[in-house]
Design a protein around this motif. Structure first.
Motif, PDB file in Angstrom:
ATOM      1  N   LYS A   5       0.823  -1.216   0.000  1.00  0.00           N
ATOM      2  CA  LYS A   5       0.000   0.000   0.000  1.00  0.00           C
ATOM      3  C   LYS A   5       0.860   1.269   0.000  1.00  0.00           C
ATOM      4  O   LYS A   5       0.648   2.200   0.784  1.00  0.00           O
ATOM      5  N   LEU A   6       1.848   1.303  -0.885  1.00  0.00           N
ATOM      6  CA  LEU A   6       2.745   2.445  -1.013  1.00  0.00           C
ATOM      7  C   LEU A   6       2.366   3.258  -2.244  1.00  0.00           C
ATOM      8  O   LEU A   6       1.790   2.739  -3.203  1.00  0.00           O
ATOM      9  N   ASP A   7       2.741   4.555  -2.223  1.00  0.00           N
ATOM     10  CA  ASP A   7       2.362   5.434  -3.323  1.00  0.00           C
ATOM     11  C   ASP A   7       3.480   5.564  -4.356  1.00  0.00           C
ATOM     12  O   ASP A   7       4.518   4.897  -4.269  1.00  0.00           O
ATOM     13  N   SER A   8       3.246   6.441  -5.340  1.00  0.00           N
ATOM     14  CA  SER A   8       4.211   6.597  -6.429  1.00  0.00           C
ATOM     15  C   SER A   8       5.545   7.155  -5.934  1.00  0.00           C
ATOM     16  O   SER A   8       6.601   6.859  -6.507  1.00  0.00           O
ATOM     17  N   ASN A   9       5.510   7.975  -4.883  1.00  0.00           N
ATOM     18  CA  ASN A   9       6.761   8.486  -4.322  1.00  0.00           C
ATOM     19  C   ASN A   9       7.612   7.341  -3.784  1.00  0.00           C
ATOM     20  O   ASN A   9       8.845   7.352  -3.916  1.00  0.00           O
ATOM     21  N   THR A  11       6.999  20.060  10.657  1.00  0.00           N
ATOM     22  CA  THR A  11       8.196  20.452   9.913  1.00  0.00           C
ATOM     23  C   THR A  11       9.279  19.382  10.016  1.00  0.00           C
ATOM     24  O   THR A  11       9.887  18.990   9.008  1.00  0.00           O
ATOM     25  N   ALA A  12       9.534  18.893  11.225  1.00  0.00           N
ATOM     26  CA  ALA A  12      10.566  17.874  11.428  1.00  0.00           C
ATOM     27  C   ALA A  12      10.243  16.613  10.640  1.00  0.00           C
ATOM     28  O   ALA A  12      11.126  16.029   9.985  1.00  0.00           O
ATOM     29  N   ASN A  13       9.001  16.170  10.684  1.00  0.00           N
ATOM     30  CA  ASN A  13       8.605  14.970   9.945  1.00  0.00           C
ATOM     31  C   ASN A  13       8.787  15.149   8.446  1.00  0.00           C
ATOM     32  O   ASN A  13       9.294  14.245   7.768  1.00  0.00           O
ATOM     33  N   ARG A  14       8.403  16.308   7.925  1.00  0.00           N
ATOM     34  CA  ARG A  14       8.465  16.515   6.481  1.00  0.00           C
ATOM     35  C   ARG A  14       9.897  16.610   5.986  1.00  0.00           C
ATOM     36  O   ARG A  14      10.247  16.063   4.940  1.00  0.00           O
ATOM     37  N   ARG A  53      15.453  11.376   3.798  1.00  0.00           N
ATOM     38  CA  ARG A  53      15.535   9.957   3.465  1.00  0.00           C
ATOM     39  C   ARG A  53      15.262   9.730   1.984  1.00  0.00           C
ATOM     40  O   ARG A  53      15.910   8.896   1.335  1.00  0.00           O
ATOM     41  N   PHE A  54      14.286  10.467   1.437  1.00  0.00           N
ATOM     42  CA  PHE A  54      13.890  10.285   0.036  1.00  0.00           C
ATOM     43  C   PHE A  54      15.001  10.662  -0.932  1.00  0.00           C
ATOM     44  O   PHE A  54      15.248   9.973  -1.918  1.00  0.00           O
ATOM     45  N   HIS A  55      15.699  11.773  -0.662  1.00  0.00           N
ATOM     46  CA  HIS A  55      16.653  12.312  -1.630  1.00  0.00           C
ATOM     47  C   HIS A  55      18.098  11.879  -1.392  1.00  0.00           C
ATOM     48  O   HIS A  55      18.893  11.840  -2.335  1.00  0.00           O
ATOM     49  N   ALA A  56      18.477  11.573  -0.165  1.00  0.00           N
ATOM     50  CA  ALA A  56      19.889  11.349   0.148  1.00  0.00           C
ATOM     51  C   ALA A  56      20.387   9.998  -0.355  1.00  0.00           C
ATOM     52  O   ALA A  56      19.609   9.071  -0.606  1.00  0.00           O
ATOM     53  N   ASP A  57      21.696   9.894  -0.504  1.00  0.00           N
ATOM     54  CA  ASP A  57      22.358   8.639  -0.812  1.00  0.00           C
ATOM     55  C   ASP A  57      22.631   7.926   0.514  1.00  0.00           C
ATOM     56  O   ASP A  57      23.391   8.431   1.343  1.00  0.00           O
ATOM     57  N   HIS A  82      10.859   5.417   9.154  1.00  0.00           N
ATOM     58  CA  HIS A  82      11.260   5.129   7.778  1.00  0.00           C
ATOM     59  C   HIS A  82      10.312   5.729   6.735  1.00  0.00           C
ATOM     60  O   HIS A  82      10.029   5.114   5.710  1.00  0.00           O
ATOM     61  N   VAL A  83       9.840   6.928   6.975  1.00  0.00           N
ATOM     62  CA  VAL A  83       8.999   7.600   5.984  1.00  0.00           C
ATOM     63  C   VAL A  83       9.899   8.291   4.968  1.00  0.00           C
ATOM     64  O   VAL A  83      10.844   8.996   5.351  1.00  0.00           O
ATOM     65  N   ALA A  84       9.620   8.079   3.700  1.00  0.00           N
ATOM     66  CA  ALA A  84      10.399   8.703   2.627  1.00  0.00           C
ATOM     67  C   ALA A  84       9.449   9.362   1.649  1.00  0.00           C
ATOM     68  O   ALA A  84       8.639   8.685   1.011  1.00  0.00           O
ATOM     69  N   SER A  85       9.524  10.676   1.519  1.00  0.00           N
ATOM     70  CA  SER A  85       8.665  11.396   0.572  1.00  0.00           C
ATOM     71  C   SER A  85       9.328  12.714   0.210  1.00  0.00           C
ATOM     72  O   SER A  85      10.050  13.294   1.020  1.00  0.00           O
ATOM     73  N   PRO A  86       9.101  13.195  -1.012  1.00  0.00           N
ATOM     74  CA  PRO A  86       9.731  14.459  -1.431  1.00  0.00           C
ATOM     75  C   PRO A  86       9.110  15.646  -0.712  1.00  0.00           C
ATOM     76  O   PRO A  86       7.963  15.593  -0.250  1.00  0.00           O
ATOM     77  N   LEU A  87       9.869  16.689  -0.604  1.00  0.00           N
ATOM     78  CA  LEU A  87       9.387  17.932  -0.001  1.00  0.00           C
ATOM     79  C   LEU A  87       8.822  18.796  -1.117  1.00  0.00           C
ATOM     80  O   LEU A  87       9.542  19.576  -1.746  1.00  0.00           O
ATOM     81  N   ASP A  88       7.536  18.658  -1.394  1.00  0.00           N
ATOM     82  CA  ASP A  88       6.925  19.364  -2.519  1.00  0.00           C
ATOM     83  C   ASP A  88       6.339  20.707  -2.104  1.00  0.00           C
ATOM     84  O   ASP A  88       6.758  21.749  -2.576  1.00  0.00           O
ATOM     85  N   SER A  89       5.347  20.661  -1.242  1.00  0.00           N
ATOM     86  CA  SER A  89       4.682  21.899  -0.842  1.00  0.00           C
ATOM     87  C   SER A  89       4.072  21.722   0.544  1.00  0.00           C
ATOM     88  O   SER A  89       3.942  20.610   1.046  1.00  0.00           O
ATOM     89  N   GLY A  90       3.706  22.845   1.151  1.00  0.00           N
ATOM     90  CA  GLY A  90       3.112  22.804   2.478  1.00  0.00           C
ATOM     91  C   GLY A  90       3.202  24.171   3.125  1.00  0.00           C
ATOM     92  O   GLY A  90       3.602  25.153   2.495  1.00  0.00           O
ATOM     93  N   ALA A  91       2.831  24.217   4.395  1.00  0.00           N
ATOM     94  CA  ALA A  91       2.856  25.478   5.136  1.00  0.00           C
ATOM     95  C   ALA A  91       4.012  25.481   6.127  1.00  0.00           C
ATOM     96  O   ALA A  91       4.403  24.431   6.636  1.00  0.00           O
TER      97      ALA A  91
END
Length: 285
Positions: free
Chosen positions: A75-79, A170-173, A179-183, A210-219
């Motif tokens: 149940k994972l998304d495209s990211n 903020t910390a979670n995002r 995690r998503f972008h780093a090597d 272990h959450v991995a997602s891009p930082l796209d948009s938010g407040a």
């Protein structure tokens, strides 16, 4: 050192699901937290032996089709599919960083964001280390925010915690983006993680998810000295053709407290430039 980042990611993801979450019956006396390997393999339509090899980082690297099947099973998304695909590339020895390309991106973006007099902006690398930052971002973001500053380390600092009105979000995002972008094999990343692991319980808790997602948009809600509570719309973009940088801009909605703060800080900065002689030089140029 991480043996198989993909395997570790899959283990945590299956541990976070219950059999009933994916349409399986939960039998009493289960000894495994979350889903078993054979259950994931069944849901993904691959053999249990093949799935075991994937988790252990042994043998042939999984194809995009297999990764998509695993994503459906868990149940994972495209990211998540993009993240797993990048991990496969890293583990197979694909090229990681092209220094010449980095210098070209930095040289082209630096003058551009410096000219954004109404938009706070900064550029980071894969490890969330600041490469470029304009004057408005320096003035608005908590603490000393300069090239070389690591954003994740800064977010876990005392001054950022005191200024961020929704610090947990903020910390979670930003950790998910790290995690998503780093090597995962980058020694610089391990230095950051090691430092935070030793000194911050909140970091250990959030990173363990272990959450991995891009930082796209938010407040982003900040308590800016002299202006009180202000809210920016945060937007992060990748420079065209570049996988090693992320450009983040803070947008202030017209008529908002954030827009008033940006306007005042812009005027204050222009006054400083004039007093220091920059205005005279421009007038005579």
């Amino acid at each position: 050192m991480v043996d198989s980042p993909l395997g570790e990611y899959l283990r945590v993801r299956r541990a976070s699901l219950r059999p009933e979450d994916v349409g399986l019956r939960s039998m009493s006396g289960r000894r495994v937290e979350g889903l078993r390997r054979d259950e994931v393999a069944q849901l993904a339509g691959i053999s249990p032996e093949y799935y075991l090899r994937i988790e252990q980082g042994r043998g042939h690297q999984p194809s995009d089709q297999v990764l998509r099947s695993l994503a459906r099973a868990l149940k994972l998304d495209s990211n998540a599919i993009h993240y797993m695909s990048r991990l496969v590339g890293i583990e197979s020895g694909s090229p990681r960083t092209v220094e010449e390309r980095q210098h070209l991106v930095e040289a082209s973006l630096g003058p551009m964001i410096d000219q954004w007099s109404a938009t706070p902006a900064f550029l980071v690398d894969r490890n969330q280390t600041v490469v470029l930052v304009n004057e408005l971002a320096r003035a608005i973001l908590p603490g000393e925010f300069e090239p070389g500053t690591n954003v994740v380390l800064k977010i876990f600092s005392r001054d950022w915690r005191a200024s961020d009105l929704d610090w947990e979000t903020t910390a979670n995002r930003f950790l998910a983006a790290l995690r998503f972008h780093a090597d995962p094999f980058d020694p610089r990343l391990h230095d950051i993680l090691g430092l935070l692991s030793m000194r911050d319980e909140d970091f250990r808790r959030i990173w363990a998810a272990h959450v991995a997602s891009p930082l796209d948009s938010g407040a982003l809600q900040l308590d800016v000295a002299g202006y009180g509570r202000v809210e920016f719309s945060l937007q992060s973009l990748r420079p065209a053709g570049d996988e090693n940088h992320l450009l983040t801009v803070l947008h202030a909605e017209a008529g908002s407290a954030a827009a008033d703060a940006v306007r005042s800080l812009r005027v204050a900065h222009a006054s400083v430039d004039t007093r220091s002689g920059h205005g005279d030089r421009q007038a005579t140029a």
